[in-house]
Design a protein around this motif. Sequence first.
Motif, PDB file in Angstrom:
ATOM      1  N   ARG A  34      29.610  68.427  10.344  1.00 16.16           N
ATOM      2  CA  ARG A  34      29.178  69.359  11.507  1.00 16.16           C
ATOM      3  C   ARG A  34      28.891  68.575  12.720  1.00 16.16           C
ATOM      4  N   ALA A  35      27.127  68.930  12.164  1.00 16.28           N
ATOM      5  CA  ALA A  35      25.954  68.659  13.573  1.00 16.28           C
ATOM      6  C   ALA A  35      26.408  66.816  13.918  1.00 16.28           C
ATOM      7  N   GLU A  36      26.461  66.122  13.109  1.00 16.96           N
ATOM      8  CA  GLU A  36      27.272  64.730  13.440  1.00 16.96           C
ATOM      9  C   GLU A  36      28.000  64.889  14.642  1.00 16.96           C
ATOM     10  N   ARG A  37      29.618  65.454  14.292  1.00 13.17           N
ATOM     11  CA  ARG A  37      30.602  65.264  14.657  1.00 13.17           C
ATOM     12  C   ARG A  37      30.018  66.303  16.079  1.00 13.17           C
ATOM     13  N   ASP A  38      29.422  67.520  16.369  1.00 12.58           N
ATOM     14  CA  ASP A  38      29.098  68.713  17.530  1.00 12.58           C
ATOM     15  C   ASP A  38      28.096  66.964  18.609  1.00 12.58           C
ATOM     16  N   ALA A  39      27.659  66.644  17.757  1.00  7.50           N
ATOM     17  CA  ALA A  39      27.060  65.687  18.676  1.00  7.50           C
ATOM     18  C   ALA A  39      28.132  64.830  19.237  1.00  7.50           C
ATOM     19  N   GLU A  67      28.750  63.659  23.354  1.00 13.32           N
ATOM     20  CA  GLU A  67      28.591  62.091  23.365  1.00 13.32           C
ATOM     21  C   GLU A  67      30.100  61.783  24.030  1.00 13.32           C
ATOM     22  N   THR A  68      30.267  61.413  23.263  1.00 13.98           N
ATOM     23  CA  THR A  68      32.097  60.914  23.958  1.00 13.98           C
ATOM     24  C   THR A  68      32.509  61.726  25.854  1.00 13.98           C
ATOM     25  N   THR A 124      41.122  73.056  21.801  1.00 17.40           N
ATOM     26  CA  THR A 124      40.635  72.771  23.599  1.00 17.40           C
ATOM     27  C   THR A 124      39.856  71.386  23.084  1.00 17.40           C
ATOM     28  N   VAL A 125      39.259  70.870  24.537  1.00 21.43           N
ATOM     29  CA  VAL A 125      38.928  69.292  24.581  1.00 21.43           C
ATOM     30  C   VAL A 125      37.795  69.261  23.066  1.00 21.43           C
ATOM     31  N   THR A 126      37.061  69.804  23.188  1.00 19.71           N
ATOM     32  CA  THR A 126      36.239  69.991  22.157  1.00 19.71           C
ATOM     33  C   THR A 126      37.165  69.898  20.537  1.00 19.71           C
ATOM     34  N   GLY A 127      38.281  70.604  20.652  1.00 20.77           N
ATOM     35  CA  GLY A 127      38.841  70.550  19.012  1.00 20.77           C
ATOM     36  C   GLY A 127      39.833  69.088  18.710  1.00 20.77           C
ATOM     37  N   LEU A 152      36.952  62.537  13.468  1.00 16.67           N
ATOM     38  CA  LEU A 152      35.779  62.717  12.966  1.00 16.67           C
ATOM     39  C   LEU A 152      36.374  64.282  11.825  1.00 16.67           C
ATOM     40  N   GLU A 153      37.012  64.811  12.003  1.00 11.36           N
ATOM     41  CA  GLU A 153      37.044  66.180  11.059  1.00 11.36           C
ATOM     42  C   GLU A 153      38.166  65.635   9.445  1.00 11.36           C
TER      43      GLU A 153
END
Length: 247
Positions: free
Chosen positions: A122-127, A131-132, A106-109, A115-116
């Motif tokens: 995980r929490a910082e990655r999602d944030a 934001e980006t 997905t776009v998120t992935g 970051l992965e």
Amino acid sequence: MTATMTRPAQAASASPQGVSLTLDGVTYRYGRGRPGLGPVTLHVQPGEFLCVVGPSGSGKSTLLSLLAGFLRPQAGEIRLGDTPVTGPDPRLTLVQQEPALFPWRTVTGNVAFGLERRRFPRAERDARVQETLRLVGLEGYGPRRVHQLSGGQRQRVSLARALAVQPRLLLLDEPFSALDDRTRTVLADELLGIWWERKVTVVFVTHNLEEALALGQRVVALRGGEVALDAPARELSVGRLREMLEG
């Protein structure tokens, strides 16, 4: 380009977050008559937006490959800050002409990929991803697949992926050349806004002279692998740039 891009206030008004870039006598030759680069000596200030122009074979792609650490100089040295570049550096990211996105993600992935690899929690990655996506105008697009996106949206995802790791140097290799004029102008405006907000150092390679003058604080023109011109964008015109490149 059919519209005029709006330049934000000069970056000197805020503290830059970018890193300095120095090329000291950098040379790279391919052999068999294939053009290369150098010797080139150049310094880019932290937070500066530098555009590099030149015809095919002038050394633009070789320069980016050297800056990204994909090639090693055969002579001279490249430094980020005080550190020599000896290979890919986590302080920089590259956005290419064609957005090399993973169609099964997905776009998120896609945005989270770097970051992965760097093992962000995980929490910082999602944030950071959220934001980006907001920064590039794709808030709410996270669940979509690549095939559901327009060309401009795909390039936004590519830019978001590069920005998510918070680079100090952003390299862009003709990122808007495959887009129509309207989309190109919109994305160029957005890139200026992102640069103004993040204060990242930018090296933007383009064959479009108007684009270089609209985006860059400073323009470097390459000809035959060497620097033919290095001047503030405000002192240049398309005519002068064309004259230098064709002369």
